[in-house]
Design a protein around this motif. Structure first.
Motif, mmCIF file in Angstrom:
data_model
loop_
_atom_site.group_PDB
_atom_site.id
_atom_site.type_symbol
_atom_site.label_atom_id
_atom_site.label_comp_id
_atom_site.label_asym_id
_atom_site.label_seq_id
_atom_site.Cartn_x
_atom_site.Cartn_y
_atom_site.Cartn_z
ATOM 1 N N THR A 18 0.781 -1.104 -0.329
ATOM 2 C CA THR A 18 0.303 -0.076 0.610
ATOM 3 C C THR A 18 0.794 0.690 -0.009
ATOM 4 O O THR A 18 1.501 1.956 -0.731
ATOM 5 C CB THR A 18 -0.929 0.312 1.061
ATOM 6 O OG1 THR A 18 -1.587 -1.114 1.025
ATOM 7 C CG2 THR A 18 -1.821 1.356 1.411
ATOM 8 N N HIS A 91 -3.209 16.678 6.649
ATOM 9 C CA HIS A 91 -4.335 16.081 7.558
ATOM 10 C C HIS A 91 -4.471 17.140 8.625
ATOM 11 O O HIS A 91 -6.132 17.394 9.339
ATOM 12 C CB HIS A 91 -4.412 14.579 7.564
ATOM 13 C CG HIS A 91 -3.594 14.449 6.454
ATOM 14 N ND1 HIS A 91 -5.084 14.421 5.634
ATOM 15 C CD2 HIS A 91 -3.261 14.142 6.325
ATOM 16 C CE1 HIS A 91 -4.481 13.226 4.770
ATOM 17 N NE2 HIS A 91 -3.431 12.735 5.008
ATOM 18 N N ILE A 98 -10.565 10.511 8.911
ATOM 19 C CA ILE A 98 -10.214 9.999 7.728
ATOM 20 C C ILE A 98 -10.986 10.557 6.430
ATOM 21 O O ILE A 98 -11.377 11.361 6.009
ATOM 22 C CB ILE A 98 -9.894 8.747 7.287
ATOM 23 C CG1 ILE A 98 -9.297 8.800 5.853
ATOM 24 C CG2 ILE A 98 -11.288 7.758 6.902
ATOM 25 C CD1 ILE A 98 -7.867 9.445 5.806
ATOM 26 N N GLU A 101 -10.774 13.563 6.081
ATOM 27 C CA GLU A 101 -9.606 14.152 5.090
ATOM 28 C C GLU A 101 -8.722 14.066 6.813
ATOM 29 O O GLU A 101 -8.190 14.822 6.730
ATOM 30 C CB GLU A 101 -9.027 15.186 4.435
ATOM 31 C CG GLU A 101 -10.033 14.909 3.147
ATOM 32 C CD GLU A 101 -9.946 15.666 1.774
ATOM 33 O OE1 GLU A 101 -8.382 15.333 1.687
ATOM 34 O OE2 GLU A 101 -10.642 15.974 0.829
ATOM 35 N N GLU A 104 -6.752 10.113 10.395
ATOM 36 C CA GLU A 104 -6.619 9.053 11.323
ATOM 37 C C GLU A 104 -5.938 7.854 10.465
ATOM 38 O O GLU A 104 -5.541 7.225 11.027
ATOM 39 C CB GLU A 104 -8.023 8.823 11.632
ATOM 40 C CG GLU A 104 -8.746 6.997 11.735
ATOM 41 C CD GLU A 104 -10.222 7.575 11.231
ATOM 42 O OE1 GLU A 104 -10.952 5.902 11.971
ATOM 43 O OE2 GLU A 104 -10.757 7.454 10.097
ATOM 44 N N TYR A 105 -5.868 8.272 9.367
ATOM 45 C CA TYR A 105 -5.424 6.999 8.223
ATOM 46 C C TYR A 105 -3.876 6.980 8.784
ATOM 47 O O TYR A 105 -2.775 5.908 8.468
ATOM 48 C CB TYR A 105 -5.364 7.483 7.112
ATOM 49 C CG TYR A 105 -4.673 6.582 5.697
ATOM 50 C CD1 TYR A 105 -5.085 4.844 5.942
ATOM 51 C CD2 TYR A 105 -3.836 6.811 5.229
ATOM 52 C CE1 TYR A 105 -4.287 4.234 4.958
ATOM 53 C CE2 TYR A 105 -3.308 6.051 4.125
ATOM 54 C CZ TYR A 105 -3.645 4.558 4.256
ATOM 55 O OH TYR A 105 -3.382 3.812 3.136
ATOM 56 N N ASN A 106 -3.257 7.517 8.516
ATOM 57 C CA ASN A 106 -1.754 8.537 9.164
ATOM 58 C C ASN A 106 -1.431 7.910 10.549
ATOM 59 O O ASN A 106 -0.393 6.992 9.851
ATOM 60 C CB ASN A 106 -1.460 9.652 9.134
ATOM 61 C CG ASN A 106 -1.841 10.587 8.577
ATOM 62 O OD1 ASN A 106 -2.752 11.736 7.396
ATOM 63 N ND2 ASN A 106 -1.696 10.294 6.752
ATOM 64 N N ILE A 108 -2.755 5.321 11.953
ATOM 65 C CA ILE A 108 -3.030 4.105 11.810
ATOM 66 C C ILE A 108 -1.922 3.160 11.308
ATOM 67 O O ILE A 108 -1.521 1.942 11.167
ATOM 68 C CB ILE A 108 -4.092 3.228 10.885
ATOM 69 C CG1 ILE A 108 -5.935 3.469 11.842
ATOM 70 C CG2 ILE A 108 -4.641 1.938 10.895
ATOM 71 C CD1 ILE A 108 -5.534 3.123 13.337
ATOM 72 N N LEU A 109 -1.130 3.904 10.127
ATOM 73 C CA LEU A 109 -0.139 2.993 9.072
ATOM 74 C C LEU A 109 0.625 3.224 9.931
ATOM 75 O O LEU A 109 1.510 2.266 10.060
ATOM 76 C CB LEU A 109 -0.049 4.183 7.294
ATOM 77 C CG LEU A 109 -1.052 3.985 6.691
ATOM 78 C CD1 LEU A 109 -0.621 4.456 5.472
ATOM 79 C CD2 LEU A 109 -1.117 2.697 6.065
#
Length: 171
Positions: A18, A91, A98, A101, A104-106, A108-109
């Protein structure tokens, strides 16, 4: 292969590919590296052409490194640095979620990559094949791996922001 090793492999490959895809898209997606450079300039990461290449290269290298489990804490540190810079520059003003925008995604990764640095890449990895019987082993998994990922990742992300980030003036 145990379920544990398969699970680590699954998370590493999906997470890594990803991230590598994000780097590939920066280089070769719509607008290419030139478009990415313009976007970086517009958000205050100057010079944009430098940061576009650094971000795309780091995303590809960290993603592929994590996917194959090679020196796992180093690619994990790349994830932390990349996601810290992305969360801060793009963000943070959007809140957590997320769907708006947010960052959150940042999070988690970055946390998933750090967790892999702590657990180790598993038996189906280059770390296992190359380092399981060497002095390097304590630094590619366990507390050593976790510390390497967090310290290098935060240093890289904070350093990049401190040296290069100049937010655009509000109009």
């Amino acid at each position: 292969m145990t379920a544990y090793d398969f699970s680590l492999l699954l998370v590493r490959v999906v997470l890594g590919l990803t991230m590598a895809a994000h780097g590939y898209n920066k280089f070769f997606g719509k607008g290419g590296i030139g478009g990415t450079a313009g976007w970086f300039d517009s958000m205050g990461m100057k010079p944009g052409s430098f940061h576009a290449r650094v971000a795309a290269s780091t995303e590809m290298a960290a993603g592929l490194g994590l996917a194959v489990g090679l020196l796992t804490p180093i690619p994990a540190a790349g994830f932390v640095a990349l996601m810290l810079v992305a969360a801060w520059t793009v963000h943070r003003h959007n809140g957590f979620f997320i769907v708006k925008e947010g960052w959150e995604y940042n999070l988690i990764l970055a946390v998933a990559a750090v967790a892999l640095a702590g657990t180790g890449a598993g038996r189906v990895s280059l770390d296992w094949a190359l380092f399981r019987n060497s002095a390097v082993w304590d630094y590619v998994q366990g507390w050593g791996g976790l510390a390497v990922a967090v310290v290098l990742g935060l240093a890289g992300g904070i350093g990049q922001l401190a040296i290069f980030y100049r937010p655009p003036a509000k109009t």
